[in-house]
Design a protein around this motif. Structure first.
Motif, PDB file in Angstrom:
ATOM      1  N   HIS A  13       0.941  -1.267  -0.170  1.00 59.41           N
ATOM      2  CA  HIS A  13       0.100   0.082   0.012  1.00 59.41           C
ATOM      3  C   HIS A  13       0.979   1.250  -0.145  1.00 59.41           C
ATOM      4  CE1 HIS A  13      -3.473  -2.419   1.103  1.00 59.41           C
ATOM      5  NE2 HIS A  13      -2.704  -3.052   1.914  1.00 59.41           N
TER       6      HIS A  13
ATOM      7  N   THR B 118      -7.658  -1.584   5.496  1.00 60.76           N
ATOM      8  CA  THR B 118      -6.824  -3.103   5.844  1.00 60.76           C
ATOM      9  C   THR B 118      -7.406  -3.659   7.165  1.00 60.76           C
ATOM     10  OG1 THR B 118      -4.992  -2.178   7.030  1.00 60.76           O
ATOM     11  CG2 THR B 118      -4.960  -2.403   4.757  1.00 60.76           C
ATOM     12  N   ASP B 119      -7.110  -4.670   7.655  1.00 58.51           N
ATOM     13  CA  ASP B 119      -7.560  -5.066   9.054  1.00 58.51           C
ATOM     14  C   ASP B 119      -6.819  -4.453  10.003  1.00 58.51           C
ATOM     15  OD1 ASP B 119      -5.182  -6.026   8.291  1.00 58.51           O
ATOM     16  OD2 ASP B 119      -5.757  -8.315   9.040  1.00 58.51           O
TER      17      ASP B 119
ATOM     18  N   ASP C 222       2.368  -5.893   3.454  1.00 59.83           N
ATOM     19  CA  ASP C 222       1.721  -7.101   4.173  1.00 59.83           C
ATOM     20  C   ASP C 222       2.420  -8.472   3.854  1.00 59.83           C
ATOM     21  OD1 ASP C 222      -0.146  -5.320   5.385  1.00 59.83           O
ATOM     22  OD2 ASP C 222      -1.453  -5.607   3.871  1.00 59.83           O
TER      23      ASP C 222
END
Length: 854
Positions: A93, A127-128, A217
């Motif tokens: 990202h 995102t999480d 990630d």
């Protein structure tokens, strides 16, 4: 002996309560500061750990910016695509986030926090690990849409559909709020504005292919450390690459500075409470033991040895410490909860349900509480052990009243000479570090010397302070003066509690008054501009504002100032980090700089710099030397020392070293910076008032900057210094509270001690009103005596502090006489307040019962 000790403790619980309050306050500040800082640290550790990407790729680490330059450091956004192909990467990202922005509403009012927390604009992606979630509206798309966090929207009354203006470094632009995002984690108090990624890159960073970091990630089964190694191999070592744990630690370290300030301030309160509390406890136990002379003598006559008596008194102190520590720990928990609620008012949401009470907190609480009482009671306990069994057969007398003070005189004289020597060394020293060390030593020695020698000063000083009492109040005034003189040790110890706080406020008030006067003189000498356009908290602002200032009708000269963090390699072999200033060539039109060599033309020529002559001398720098310089972003240069200034009149053109240079040099080696100030002169035919009105009207859409003249600039500096004074006054308030408790305790025990005497005075005609007046006058003269000692001691400290400041160029000396007078008057008021309850109690005694008292 154990049974007798417990009964004695319970019998005197009312008398010991005031001493316990001092312990409670000391422990409460220690426990509260530890609980609060531990809770905030744990909360943010969780926040950083839960929101940090597995691996973050950012620009190489530069210099710490003590003064912000406004430069936003970036990496190529194309790195994201290259990293995405690395084995073990699940997703990448692009991050485009800045803090040097201002967001305003349709009324040109800032929607950002007013508590010092930043306004952050960043690109939106989910995102999480996202700290927020979209709770109303829709995601931003295109250059005209944005999201705002719910806390800021609620506080500033912003709704979906409202229009905002974003003042960013590349230029201002308008957005419509199309959605509200709610925090799912702790809200650190910042305002968050979200844009789509292309808009954030172009409007916030000024480049379509720029990013402040790349978040990576990891795929399932790939550890952060392994992924970091692979990413480093793919992109090379020219970037700063961190795992989630390292990123969280880095963020926590930045927060640690803020937490340390709060912790040390509160521990400062705890230190003052502890120091003043020691005097209170020593006095209380000394008087209790003096009143129990017959009781202790009787115990000795019945077979108790000295060690048993000493242990008995120390056990009472231990019980007092345990009770005070337990209550103080509870008060500390309440204090921490109150601080958390206060931070909530500032926008930082902390839950009391997550309050952290580590094992170290109760250990520290009981160590302070029990330690203070045990140490304070040790000397009275030793005196108690020396009570003769024959004392049980004689009338109880006040212990120590007539004992000579020769030992105190010798010790006090030695400490006074040593303290005076240290302070003299401080005043005559030419190096800041040496002067500071000698000042600290002198403060400690003179404080101890005054405490030790205080009883020696009681009789001569109080005779002078109370000289008018006999003439004004007759026999009552004479008795009040003699009561204060009766036991110099007790009077000295009682006054010392008040002296500590007043000495502290007097010394720092002299320092702040001297700083204010020095800055005023420097501004008068150096500032030649009609107006300064500057941010209230010295943060830089976009070029757009400077352009607006240039365009104002009636403006003749506009000189920009920028800050440039840099590292100097000096001829003496040392490498020092400092902050230089950059100026336009017309510097002499807006400032009066005194040079000892060279001038503004040489200093501001590209490739040159100017330096303070004292700093240059200390580091063996000579005019014409070429110094290796490293700028914050890694740019390197060799700059020639073309001018030397006198810092006393250079107005502080820099932080350490007084380094400044031409703005062209700063822009070459530190591109992308923002102006920290703009100095403006009116053109001929335009009055200062007309120019100010025009500037303020033009800058109305930019609430982050203000237009100031010399008077406004002085006020800004005074306001900054006043923050320190508020802390000093708060410390003084705490010290006075405990000192009042000490005077109340002393007078209350003194009334009990003189019960029979008071009864006899009442029997021969002393009225209740006269009795209350006698006790109030005694209290006032003790309080004024303590204030006088504190003022004298504080003034001496203030001279030393001012000398340390003088070595930094702040040479003016000033005494805040209004503060001195207010302290003296306040001390008399403190004495009256402290005497109210003891005087009332004494006046209500039954005359016959008092005469029969033993």
């Amino acid at each position: 002996m154990l049974k007798a000790t417990l009964r004695s403790f319970l019998a005197h619980k009312g008398r010991l309560l005031l001493s316990a309050l001092a312990v409670i306050l000391s422990v409460a500040f220690v426990a509260g500061s530890l609980i609060f800082s531990d809770t905030v640290a744990r909360t943010f550790d969780r926040l950083f750990a839960s929101t940090s990407a597995d691996v973050t790729v950012g620009p190489p680490k530069g210099l710490d910016e003590r003064v912000p330059s406004g430069v936003t450091r970036t990496v190529p956004a194309s790195l994201a695509a290259r990293i995405a192909g690395v084995d073990g990467v699940a997703a990448t990202h692009v991050d485009a986030a800045v803090q040097n922005i201002t967001v305003v509403d349709s009324a040109n009012e800032s929607v950002g926090p007013t508590t010092g927390a930043p306004t952050i604009a960043t690109n939106w992606y989910v995102t999480d690990r996202s700290p927020v979630k979209l709770t109303s509206g829709h995601e931003p798309h295109g250059p005209g849409e944005a999201l705002l966090d719910k806390d800021t929207a609620d506080k500033k009354h912003v709704r979906v559909g409202d229009r905002l203006t974003v003042l960013a470094q590349p230029g201002s632009f308008k957005v419509e709020v199309v959605g509200i995002a709610t925090f799912t984690t702790t809200n650190p108090g910042a305002a968050l504005l979200f844009l789509d990624t292309p808009t954030a890159q172009t409007r916030l960073l000024g480049k379509a292919d720029a990013a402040t970091a790349i978040s990576v990630d990891a795929a399932a089964g790939v550890s952060d450390e392994v992924l970091k190694q692979r990413v480093t191999a793919a992109v090379g070592g020219s970037y700063e690459i961190k795992t989630a744990a390292q990123q969280a630690k880095s963020a926590a370290d930045e927060l640690g500075g803020f937490l340390d300030v709060i912790k040390y301030v509160m521990l400062g309160f705890a230190g003052v409470a502890t120091l003043v509390g020691i005097f209170l406890i020593v006095n209380t136990f000394s008087m209790l033991i003096a009143q129990r002379t017959r009781e202790l003598g009787l115990l000795r006559a019945l077979g108790a040895d000295r060690r048993q008596v000493r242990r008995s008194v120390l056990l009472e102190a231990l019980l007092l410490g345990l009770v005070g520590s337990t209550l103080g720990l509870g008060a500390g928990i309440g204090l921490a909860a109150g601080l958390m609620a206060l931070m909530g008012a500032f926008g930082m949401k902390l839950s009391t349900a997550e309050m952290v009470i580590g094992w170290g907190t109760p250990v520290a609480a009981y160590a302070v509480g029990v330690g203070v009482t045990f140490v304070a009671a040790y000397l009275p306990a030793r005196r108690a052990a020396r009570v003769s069994p024959m004392a049980a057969l004689a009338d109880a007398e006040v212990q120590g009243v007539g004992r000579p003070l020769r030992v105190r005189a010798v010790v006090g004289a030695v400490l006074t000479v040593a303290g005076a020597a240290a302070l003299t060394g401080c005043v005559t020293s030419t190096r800041t570090a040496t002067a500071s060390s000698l000042l600290g030593l002198g403060v400690v020695l003179t404080l101890i010397a005054t405490v030790v020698a205080g009883p020696l000063l009681v009789r001569p000083v109080i005779r002078v302070l109370g000289a008018a009492f006999p003439r004004l109040y007759g026999p009552v005034g004479r008795m009040s003066q003699r009561n204060a003189l009766r036991n110099p040790r007790r009077t000295g110890a009682t006054a010392s509690a008040l002296m500590v706080g007043i000495a502290l406020v007097a010394g720092l008030s002299v320092a702040s008054a001297s700083m204010t006067k020095s800055f005023d003189q420097q501004i008068d000498k150096t500032l030649g501009a009609d107006f300064v356009v500057q941010n209230g908290n010295f943060q830089p602002f976009p070029q757009e504002i400077t352009d607006k200032v240039r365009a104002v009708k009636g403006t003749e000269t506009v000189v920009r100032q920028r800050f440039a963090p840099l590292r100097l390699t000096l001829p003496d072999g040392k490498t020092r980090e400092t902050t230089a200033s950059g100026y336009d060539p017309q510097l002499d039109d807006v400032a009066h700089v005194v040079y000892t060599a060279g001038g503004s033309a040489e200093a501001l020529t590209p490739g040159n710099l100017a330096m303070d002559r004292t700093y240059a001398h200390d580091h063996r720098v000579r005019l014409g030397d070429t110094l290796p310089v490293t700028f914050a972003t890694g740019g390197r240069a060799r700059l020639r020392v073309a001018a030397l200034t006198d810092m006393d009149t250079s107005g502080g053109f820099g932080v350490e070293g007084g380094v400044f240079m031409g703005l062209a040099t700063v822009e070459r080696y530190l591109p992308g910076g923002q102006d920290a100030a703009v100095y403006v002169n009116a053109s001929g035919g335009t009055s200062a008032g007309e120019l100010r009105a025009a500037l303020e009207k033009t800058l109305d859409p930019y609430p982050q900057v203000q237009v100031r003249d010399q008077a406004d600039y002085k006020k800004l500096i005074r306001d900054q210094i006043a923050v320190m004074l508020y802390l000093v006054y708060a410390l003084l308030g705490l010290a006075i509270v405990i000192a009042v408790l000490g005077v109340v305790n002393t007078l209350a025990l003194s009334v009990v001690e003189r019960t029979r005497e008071i009864g006899l005075l009442r029997a021969i005609g002393l009225s209740r009103v006269q009795l209350r007046r006698m006790i109030r006058l005694e209290s006032v003269v003790i309080a004024v005596f303590g204030a006088l000692l504190g003022l004298v001691l504080g003034m001496v400290w203030g001279v030393g502090i001012q000398q340390v400041l003088a070595l930094q160029g702040l040479k003016a000396f000033a005494v805040p006489w209004s503060t001195v007078i207010a302290v003296a008057v306040g001390a008399a008021a403190v004495g009256l307040l402290a005497a109210l309850l003891p005087a009332l109690r004494a006046s209500r005694m039954n005359v016959l019962a008092a005469i029969a008292h033993e």
